[in-house]
Enzyme design. Structure first.
Site, PDB file in Angstrom:
ATOM      1  N   GLY A  14       0.726  -1.208   0.029  1.00 46.46           N
ATOM      2  CA  GLY A  14       0.090  -0.087  -0.006  1.00 46.46           C
ATOM      3  C   GLY A  14       0.956   1.239  -0.112  1.00 46.46           C
ATOM      4  O   GLY A  14       1.942   1.401   0.804  1.00 46.46           O
ATOM      5  N   ARG A  75       0.764  -5.142  -5.697  1.00 48.59           N
ATOM      6  CA  ARG A  75       0.810  -6.370  -5.099  1.00 48.59           C
ATOM      7  C   ARG A  75       1.109  -7.446  -5.979  1.00 48.59           C
ATOM      8  O   ARG A  75       0.674  -7.599  -7.064  1.00 48.59           O
ATOM      9  CB  ARG A  75      -0.435  -6.688  -4.245  1.00 48.59           C
ATOM     10  CG  ARG A  75      -1.062  -5.368  -3.427  1.00 48.59           C
ATOM     11  CD  ARG A  75      -1.025  -5.709  -2.225  1.00 48.59           C
ATOM     12  NE  ARG A  75      -2.079  -4.579  -1.539  1.00 48.59           N
ATOM     13  CZ  ARG A  75      -1.878  -3.802  -0.503  1.00 48.59           C
ATOM     14  NH1 ARG A  75      -0.497  -3.934   0.361  1.00 48.59           N
ATOM     15  NH2 ARG A  75      -2.567  -3.098  -0.040  1.00 48.59           N
ATOM     16  N   ASP A 106       5.218  -4.664   6.187  1.00 50.19           N
ATOM     17  CA  ASP A 106       5.977  -6.096   6.421  1.00 50.19           C
ATOM     18  C   ASP A 106       6.190  -7.066   5.331  1.00 50.19           C
ATOM     19  O   ASP A 106       6.830  -7.733   5.273  1.00 50.19           O
ATOM     20  CB  ASP A 106       5.489  -6.844   7.745  1.00 50.19           C
ATOM     21  CG  ASP A 106       3.808  -6.890   7.532  1.00 50.19           C
ATOM     22  OD1 ASP A 106       3.223  -6.462   6.482  1.00 50.19           O
ATOM     23  OD2 ASP A 106       3.271  -7.620   8.206  1.00 50.19           O
ATOM     24  N   THR A 128       4.008   2.895   5.858  1.00 49.74           N
ATOM     25  CA  THR A 128       2.668   2.443   5.884  1.00 49.74           C
ATOM     26  C   THR A 128       1.748   3.085   6.776  1.00 49.74           C
ATOM     27  O   THR A 128       2.258   3.719   8.108  1.00 49.74           O
ATOM     28  CB  THR A 128       2.684   0.715   6.318  1.00 49.74           C
ATOM     29  OG1 THR A 128       1.210   0.335   6.844  1.00 49.74           O
ATOM     30  CG2 THR A 128       3.578   0.527   7.521  1.00 49.74           C
ATOM     31  N   ASP A 130      -0.573   2.299   8.493  1.00 52.22           N
ATOM     32  CA  ASP A 130      -1.037   1.413   9.578  1.00 52.22           C
ATOM     33  C   ASP A 130      -0.345   1.582  10.695  1.00 52.22           C
ATOM     34  O   ASP A 130      -0.732   1.168  11.933  1.00 52.22           O
ATOM     35  CB  ASP A 130      -1.134  -0.156   8.968  1.00 52.22           C
ATOM     36  CG  ASP A 130      -2.182  -0.166   7.852  1.00 52.22           C
ATOM     37  OD1 ASP A 130      -2.872   0.678   7.358  1.00 52.22           O
ATOM     38  OD2 ASP A 130      -1.761  -1.242   7.243  1.00 52.22           O
ATOM     39  N   ASP A 132       1.848  -0.334  11.688  1.00 50.84           N
ATOM     40  CA  ASP A 132       1.984  -1.545  12.112  1.00 50.84           C
ATOM     41  C   ASP A 132       3.175  -2.367  12.185  1.00 50.84           C
ATOM     42  O   ASP A 132       3.515  -3.539  12.241  1.00 50.84           O
ATOM     43  CB  ASP A 132       1.085  -2.603  11.546  1.00 50.84           C
ATOM     44  CG  ASP A 132       1.051  -2.734  10.206  1.00 50.84           C
ATOM     45  OD1 ASP A 132       1.833  -2.024   9.512  1.00 50.84           O
ATOM     46  OD2 ASP A 132       0.447  -3.324   9.542  1.00 50.84           O
ATOM     47  N   ARG A 174      -5.847  -1.680   8.552  1.00 49.90           N
ATOM     48  CA  ARG A 174      -5.713  -3.189   8.871  1.00 49.90           C
ATOM     49  C   ARG A 174      -6.013  -3.692   9.828  1.00 49.90           C
ATOM     50  O   ARG A 174      -7.130  -3.393  10.384  1.00 49.90           O
ATOM     51  CB  ARG A 174      -4.318  -3.615   8.133  1.00 49.90           C
ATOM     52  CG  ARG A 174      -4.421  -4.923   7.469  1.00 49.90           C
ATOM     53  CD  ARG A 174      -3.222  -5.148   6.966  1.00 49.90           C
ATOM     54  NE  ARG A 174      -2.597  -4.546   5.816  1.00 49.90           N
ATOM     55  CZ  ARG A 174      -2.738  -5.115   4.632  1.00 49.90           C
ATOM     56  NH1 ARG A 174      -3.447  -6.046   4.354  1.00 49.90           N
ATOM     57  NH2 ARG A 174      -2.230  -4.438   3.677  1.00 49.90           N
TER      58      ARG A 174
HETATM   59  P1  ADP Z   1       3.031  -4.204   2.647  1.00 53.42           P
HETATM   60  O1  ADP Z   1       4.389  -4.329   2.376  1.00 53.42           O
HETATM   61  O2  ADP Z   1       2.383  -3.021   2.581  1.00 53.42           O
HETATM   62  O3  ADP Z   1       2.780  -5.175   3.968  1.00 53.42           O
HETATM   63  P2  ADP Z   1       2.006  -6.534   0.972  1.00 53.42           P
HETATM   64  O4  ADP Z   1       1.849  -7.317   2.292  1.00 53.42           O
HETATM   65  O5  ADP Z   1       0.883  -6.495  -0.015  1.00 53.42           O
HETATM   66  O6  ADP Z   1       2.263  -5.028   1.346  1.00 53.42           O
HETATM   67  O7  ADP Z   1       3.214  -7.111   0.504  1.00 53.42           O
HETATM   68  C1  ADP Z   1       3.866  -6.295  -0.503  1.00 53.42           C
HETATM   69  C2  ADP Z   1       4.688  -7.266  -1.573  1.00 53.42           C
HETATM   70  O8  ADP Z   1       5.493  -7.865  -1.019  1.00 53.42           O
HETATM   71  C3  ADP Z   1       3.691  -8.375  -2.123  1.00 53.42           C
HETATM   72  O9  ADP Z   1       2.916  -8.100  -3.240  1.00 53.42           O
HETATM   73  C4  ADP Z   1       4.635  -9.403  -2.584  1.00 53.42           C
HETATM   74  O10 ADP Z   1       5.183  -9.074  -3.835  1.00 53.42           O
HETATM   75  C5  ADP Z   1       5.882  -9.294  -1.602  1.00 53.42           C
HETATM   76  N1  ADP Z   1       5.821 -10.117  -0.288  1.00 53.42           N
HETATM   77  C6  ADP Z   1       4.858 -10.190   0.719  1.00 53.42           C
HETATM   78  N2  ADP Z   1       4.857 -11.156   1.298  1.00 53.42           N
HETATM   79  C7  ADP Z   1       6.018 -11.808   1.067  1.00 53.42           C
HETATM   80  C8  ADP Z   1       6.581 -13.433   1.350  1.00 53.42           C
HETATM   81  N3  ADP Z   1       6.200 -13.879   2.330  1.00 53.42           N
HETATM   82  N4  ADP Z   1       7.683 -13.543   0.490  1.00 53.42           N
HETATM   83  C9  ADP Z   1       8.228 -12.782  -0.464  1.00 53.42           C
HETATM   84  N5  ADP Z   1       7.557 -11.572  -0.839  1.00 53.42           N
HETATM   85  C10 ADP Z   1       6.502 -11.091  -0.092  1.00 53.42           C
HETATM   86  O1  F6P Z   2      -1.610  -1.200   4.421  1.00 55.19           O
HETATM   87  C1  F6P Z   2      -2.349  -0.084   4.148  1.00 55.19           C
HETATM   88  C2  F6P Z   2      -3.899  -0.334   3.727  1.00 55.19           C
HETATM   89  O2  F6P Z   2      -4.555   0.993   3.182  1.00 55.19           O
HETATM   90  C3  F6P Z   2      -4.636  -0.773   4.899  1.00 55.19           C
HETATM   91  O3  F6P Z   2      -4.833   0.277   5.767  1.00 55.19           O
HETATM   92  C4  F6P Z   2      -5.727  -1.519   4.146  1.00 55.19           C
HETATM   93  O4  F6P Z   2      -6.419  -2.354   5.043  1.00 55.19           O
HETATM   94  C5  F6P Z   2      -5.149  -1.991   2.989  1.00 55.19           C
HETATM   95  O5  F6P Z   2      -3.862  -1.203   2.807  1.00 55.19           O
HETATM   96  C6  F6P Z   2      -5.907  -1.622   1.765  1.00 55.19           C
HETATM   97  O6  F6P Z   2      -5.457  -2.343   0.667  1.00 55.19           O
HETATM   98  P1  F6P Z   2      -5.890  -2.060  -0.753  1.00 55.19           P
HETATM   99  O7  F6P Z   2      -5.271  -0.538  -1.395  1.00 55.19           O
HETATM  100  O8  F6P Z   2      -5.271  -3.262  -1.522  1.00 55.19           O
HETATM  101  O9  F6P Z   2      -7.493  -1.809  -0.905  1.00 55.19           O
END
Ligand code: ADP
Ligand code: F6P
Length: 354
Positions: A14, A75, A106, A128, A130, A132, A174
């Site tokens: 995000g 993503r 994360d 982020t 969030d 978090d 989130r």
């Molecule tokens: P954020 O970084 O905000 O937590 P996501 O959870 O969507 O957002 O993760 C962002 C991107 O990081 C994912 O679309 C994926 O490409 C990569 N990613 C997430 N989890 C993993 C994982 N366990 N191993 C490798 N890449 C990951």
């Molecule tokens: O992690 C940032 C965030 O905006 C969260 O607050 C929310 O749950 C999520 O991403 C929304 O994701 P998307 O933009 O994929 O709808």
């Protein structure tokens, strides 16, 4: 020690206000040391697709004040596969990307760990709304997002006062209640409903009826997204039906993620961006840049990810293996400190906001 000629920078997950300020800082801090910078577009997807281009000093001009991310975000489930990882490494080899600064949350840091383990040193920057990532007191974007929430809630209060209504406002986050709790305090909300603490709806309804009897016209209730999509609308309906106070439900959703970063996020993004480049060039890998008690420092990504699990009581078998006693104590202290802070804020919200 590895010599760096060129590094990459990407934004993933995000988006968050302040990402552009961090990209700008990474770019200029690297260029100032004679290191070339490649933009990697659309996060890990762009790394897989080879969607990269050089970044110059001027390419990041006029970006420090802008929301969103000039590198775009995505993503990318393919990055979690062996096939996706091979393509990403091939892009790094083809374009001579010696290391990567990865901006995100994360999930992004998990991806950075995978790359680091395959020989591409990575440094993460927490971006982020969030907030978090427990290892850092503040993530880039969090402060701006909270200010956006209170701007919007202040507007709702105006119309709520005119019409003697209650506004139940759902805010993003989130499964973390950080945004909801602080913005509830800052907007004088009657209640903050967050996943971290049990919530007594009956008590809220009684409190509102009493306050209405004493002349209170408008009410704000802030609900964290982490309560589930149905919670806010159902609570609004219940308040409306059972108290007779006309109630509206408002979901701020992605509005909270947009907008120009505020001063705090711009400064932190600039500081973290420059520090990330220094860490990478000094040979550090698989780390995340954190702010603790106003100081910028680096922590191992594994430390940060396991600390999150400790804070959320979601530890898995074997998670604590490999950490020193000192690190374990630090993790427990940080988690306990954050829990205590949330508890204190929650109590203050209940005491002061009626
Ligand atoms: P954020 O970084 O905000 O937590 P996501 O959870 O969507 O957002 O993760 C962002 C991107 O990081 C994912 O679309 C994926 O490409 C990569 N990613 C997430 N989890 C993993 C994982 N366990 N191993 C490798 N890449 C990951
Ligand atoms: O992690 C940032 C965030 O905006 C969260 O607050 C929310 O749950 C999520 O991403 C929304 O994701 P998307 O933009 O994929 O709808």
């Amino acid at each position: 020690m590895k010599t760096f000629r060129r590094i990459g920078v990407l934004t993933s997950g995000g988006d968050a206000p302040g990402m552009n300020a961090a990209i700008r800082a990474v770019t200029r801090a690297a260029l100032s040391k004679g290191i070339e910078v490649m933009a990697i577009y659309r996060g890990y997807q762009g790394l897989i697709d080879g969607d990269v281009a050089p970044l110059s000093l001027r390419d990041v001009s006029n970006t420090i004040n802008k929301g969103g991310t000039m590198l775009y975000s995505a993503r990318c489930p393919e990055f979690k596969t062996e096939e996706g990882m091979k393509k990403a490494i091939a892009t790094c080899e083809k374009y001579h990307i010696d290391g990567i600064v990865a901006l995100g949350g994360d999930g992004t840091f998990r991806g950075a760990t995978d790359l680091s383990m395959r020989g591409i040193p990575c440094v993460g920057i927490p971006c982020t709304i969030d907030n978090d990532i427990t290892a850092t007191d503040n993530a880039i974007g969090y402060d701006t997002a909270m200010n956006t929430v209170i701007d919007n809630v202040d507007k709702l209060r105006d119309t709520g006062e005119s019409h003697a209504r209650c506004n139940v406002v759902e805010v993003m986050g989130r499964d973390a209640g950080d945004i909801a709790l602080s913005t509830a305090i800052a907007s004088g909300a009657t209640a903050a409903v967050i996943p971290e603490f049990p919530f007594d709806q009956d008590a809220l309804l009684n409190k509102m009826q009493l306050s209405r009897a004493l002349g209170k016209r408008n009410f704000i209730v802030i609900v964290s997204e982490g309560m589930g999509a149905d919670y806010g609308p159902a609570l609004a309906e219940r308040i409306d039906k059972e108290t007779g106070i006309e109630t509206r439900f408002i979901r701020l959703a992605h509005i909270v993620r947009g907008g120009n970063p505020n001063l705090r996020d711009r400064v932190m993004a600039t500081e973290m961006g420059a520090f990330a480049v220094d860490c990478l060039l000094e040979g550090h890998s698989n780390i995340v840049i954190c702010e603790r008690h106003g100081r910028i420092k680096a922590k191992d990504i594994r430390f940060a990810l396991i600390l999150d699990r400790i804070y959320k009581n979601r530890l898995k078998e074997g998670d604590l293996e490999g950490f020193s006693q000192e690190e374990l104590e630090e993790m427990h202290d940080v988690a306990a400190g954050k829990r205590a802070r949330m508890q204190k804020l929650y109590e203050i919200e209940n005491r002061v906001n009626i």
